[in-house]
Design an enzyme around this catalytic site. Sequence first.
Site, PDB file in Angstrom:
ATOM      1  N   CYS A 178      19.383 156.743 100.165  1.00  0.00           N
ATOM      2  CA  CYS A 178      19.405 155.330 100.582  1.00  0.00           C
ATOM      3  C   CYS A 178      18.684 154.457  99.568  1.00  0.00           C
ATOM      4  O   CYS A 178      18.663 153.239  99.695  1.00  0.00           O
ATOM      5  CB  CYS A 178      18.693 155.142 101.919  1.00  0.00           C
ATOM      6  SG  CYS A 178      19.501 155.943 103.269  1.00  0.00           S
ATOM      7  N   CYS A 226      11.712 150.102  95.064  1.00  0.00           N
ATOM      8  CA  CYS A 226      11.555 148.936  94.196  1.00  0.00           C
ATOM      9  C   CYS A 226      10.118 148.416  94.226  1.00  0.00           C
ATOM     10  O   CYS A 226       9.249 148.977  94.898  1.00  0.00           O
ATOM     11  CB  CYS A 226      12.499 147.853  94.672  1.00  0.00           C
ATOM     12  SG  CYS A 226      12.131 147.373  96.363  1.00  0.00           S
ATOM     13  N   CYS A 254      11.505 146.768 103.156  1.00  0.00           N
ATOM     14  CA  CYS A 254      10.413 147.577 102.593  1.00  0.00           C
ATOM     15  C   CYS A 254       9.213 147.570 103.542  1.00  0.00           C
ATOM     16  O   CYS A 254       8.530 148.589 103.702  1.00  0.00           O
ATOM     17  CB  CYS A 254       9.984 147.036 101.231  1.00  0.00           C
ATOM     18  SG  CYS A 254      11.310 147.110 100.021  1.00  0.00           S
TER      19      CYS A 254
END
Length: 282
Positions: free
Chosen positions: A35, A61, A105
């Site tokens: 993912c 990220c 996130c």
Amino acid sequence: MWEYTDKVKDHFLNPRNVGVIEDADGIGEVGSLSCGDALKLTFKVGENEKIIDAKFQTFGCASAIASSSALTEIIRGLTVDDAAKVTNDYIAKYLGDLPKEKMHCSVMGRDALEKAIAHYRGIPYQKPEGEIVCECFGVTDLEINRAITENSLTSVEDVTDFVKAGGGCGNCVEKIQEIIDTMQGKERSEKKKPQKMTNIQKIKLIEEILEQEIKPVLKKDGGNIELIDLDENTIYVKLRGACANCMTSQVTIKNFIENKIKELVSPELNVKEVKRETTHIC
Ligand code: FES
């Protein structure tokens, strides 16, 4: 190009608490490399159930790294019970906010924390079962419902930003829209007509809710609350006992006290704590 706050950049470039605690008391692993994001959170608990150390490893990220780093800083020094109150929104706010497209996130951080706390408590992690809506990211209808409710999401793009569903092949977009429509319709029909109340009526009702719904919960942790004033739609309160000067008091005020007041008195009301002199971790 995403707009990051200085705090996000700092936590990305200088991540705190990277690594794994070998003899960890709590372990939470979420996501998968397929993912694009994965996070492993480990923590160690000391006396009085305080988290004395927390570390993370993540693949993702800049926002995933910053959110994970922030999460470990937030929970260090908190009791496990207080850590359990940390929401994805709290992680994002700690960083001065994340780009909305990167809110997933912070959700990943919250999920890893819930999983690690369940592991510490020796109870199975209750991932909402539900029915898979998004095959690409394995997201269920219950996870989508939760993201919509907790973050007041109103569009498919919002849902994608928070839980990734809809961000791949797009086959699930229609289904996500149906869930949003159903929830908005339900909300509208459940919303009672706001009653016009005088200030005296409002104060009486607020005091009633504080006595019946809020104080008993705070007292369980040795805390209490006092109503100080009501100015238009702002309620001023003072936290007492163990809640006074606690580092997580803002989480308690926003996520618990204000939500209860909005739900049971009026959605227009908001709750503010009367300024405190000092802050410590309770
Ligand atoms: S099934 Fe949801 S994006 Fe592919």
